[in-house]
Write a protein that holds these residues in place. Structure first.
Motif: not given
Ligand code: SF4
Lengths: 78, 368
Positions: A1, A32, A45, A48, A50-51, B125, B146-147, B149-150, B152-153, B156-157, B201, B204, B262, B264-265, B268
């Motif tokens: 995940m 992102l 990820h 996206f 992510i880095q 997403v 998700g934590f 890491t997930t 921000p996606g 964005a979605g 994680v 971000i 990150n 930007k993330a 958001l």
């Protein structure tokens, strides 16, 4: 995940990039991440980027590993 | 020796057998006390067992799995809520494949799908947003877990859906953030002497979120990558922190993690989500540990739009997944492990996810 895959940016179109990893290609969202370019390695990820992956930092860590694994004891600087 | 050449060689450098055995030997030389390190992230558990790294460490170092597997900490009531949405004729749900087999109190999404439930399995997403645009007469609920890491996606979605006029797109968010759970681990009495912190994680969040750990609890943190040499280097860094009694936050995974994360993330995420009190398997409600759509995005919060009356409940019966997530027990302590509970027929969430401690232990033990 939480799996994230290193992938290389092949081309960029607006907010998306074609990235490749292990023979696969994927259209990744760039929403992102700022300042990425063709040829950069990114972490992909859940669709996206992510880095960005920093090659210099990677080399620095490898250097640190090689220094630490040969060190005599706990007094070595790191 | 530094390997130069292609970028690929750089990343493969972290799998170099000489580096791995060299680091393991150095750890054995320097480990002179008792060490209890928790790898918070299920991805680390997988990498450690999959590469046999635990076997390279001296017996005085114990590695514990932590609460960082989003599927594992998802509540029964979240699954029940998702299942209840399927009864609504105009609702389509979309989710990551990992969630399908997590047991709810009565059913799983997988069983509901087999029985005709409208569930789409997606990798991103973005696919769920497209679905909402394609089906304006339906309401599309993305089961967002998700934590950091997930999340921000998902943010964005949701902004993308709103921007493109898909007012029929909702998040049923079980997004969670890591620091409150790590705090709950140490406050719960697990005597951790160091955390191997979740690398992705941290791409971000950056490293600042862990500063409270050495400051308030005297426990060091190393943010680690996922290759074998990354993890062993992180263990060695933690051993040195303990030996010198100098707990602090260090970044081992410098190629992906910057101190500031990150931005930007993060921006958001902040725009779309508000913090909420969230229920974690094994812990119960942890204050401020969840993320729900807030502000102008609250109207896309599926918890509010499609309320459910299921309350939060823990696993029933003999499953000890909750204690495992808190670092109090290991899968081998569970009477169901490998007999009643297997990856093919999971009795608890820790056996479902490829990052769950029970699943990982099953896969890399003699059962598989
Ligand atoms: S083996 Fe199965 S039943 Fe036992 S703790 Fe793990 S997930 Fe729960």
């Amino acid at each position: 995940m939480c799996l994230s895959i290193p992938a290389k940016i092949e081309s960029i179109e607006g907010e998306y990039a074609m990235v490749s990893f292990g023979g696969n290609r994927y259209r990744a969202g760039l929403q992102l991440l700022d300042d990425v370019g063709v040829g950069d390695y990114i972490l992909l990820h859940a669709g996206f980027a992510i880095q960005k992956l920093d090659r210099k930092e990677a080399e620095e860590t490898l250097r640190l590993i090689d220094e630490m694994r040969n060190s005599p004891g706990t007094e070595n600087i790191y | 020796m530094i390997r130069t050449g292609t970028d690929k060689a750089v990343y493969e450098g972290f799998r170099d057998p000489e580096r791995i055995s060299g680091l393991a030997a150095q750890i054995r030389r320097e480990a002179v006390g008792e060490y209890l390190f928790m790898e918070v992230c299920g991805g680390h558990t997988h990498a450690i067992r999959g590469n046999g790294l635990d076997k390279l460490l001296p017996p005085c170092i114990t590695l514990l799995s932590g609460p960082g597997c989003p599927v594992c900490v998802t509540s029964l009531s979240y699954i029940d809520h998702a299942v209840s949405l399927l009864a609504l004729p105009d609702v389509v749900t979309a989710t990551y494949g990992d969630l399908l087999r997590v047991p709810g109190s009565r059913s799983t999404l997988e069983k509901e799908k087999a029985a005709g439930g409208d569930i789409e399995v997606v990798y991103s997403v973005n696919e769920a947003v497209e679905l909402a645009l394609e089906k304006p007469d339906k309401r599309v609920v993305f089961l967002a877990i998700g934590f950091e890491t997930t999340a921000p996606g998902s943010a964005a979605g949701l902004t993308e859906a709103v921007r493109r006029g898909a007012g029929n797109f909702y998040l049923l968010s079980a997004h969670k953030i890591m620091p409150p759970a790590m705090k709950a681990v140490v406050e719960g009495g697990t005597r951790v002497t160091g955390f191997i912190c979740p690398g992705h994680v941290s791409t971000i969040t950056g490293s600042g979120i862990y500063e409270f750990m050495p400051r308030d609890y005297g426990v060091g943190c190393v943010i680690s990558g996922f290759e074998p040499a990354d993890i062993l280097l992180s263990v060695l860094m933690l051993v040195r922190q303990v030996n010198r009694e100098e707990p602090r936050v260090e970044i081992q995974y410098g190629r992906a993690v910057k101190p500031e994360g990150n931005p930007k993330a993060l921006a958001l995420m902040k725009r779309v989500f508000r913090e909420s009190d969230e229920w974690w398997r094994g812990f119960g409600v942890i204050p401020g540990s969840g993320l729900q759509p807030g502000g102008e995005f609250e109207k896309y919060d599926a918890r509010l739009v499609f309320p459910a009356f299921a309350d939060d409940r823990d696993e029933k019966g003999a499953c000890i997944c909750g204690s495992i997530l808190r670092g109090m027990k290991s899968p081998a302590d569970c009477p169901l492990f490998g007999s009643v509970c297997t990856p093919a027929s999971p009795a608890g969430a820790c056996m479902v996810s490829a990052e769950g401690a029970c699943n990982v232990n099953y896969k890399f033990s003699n059962h598989a």
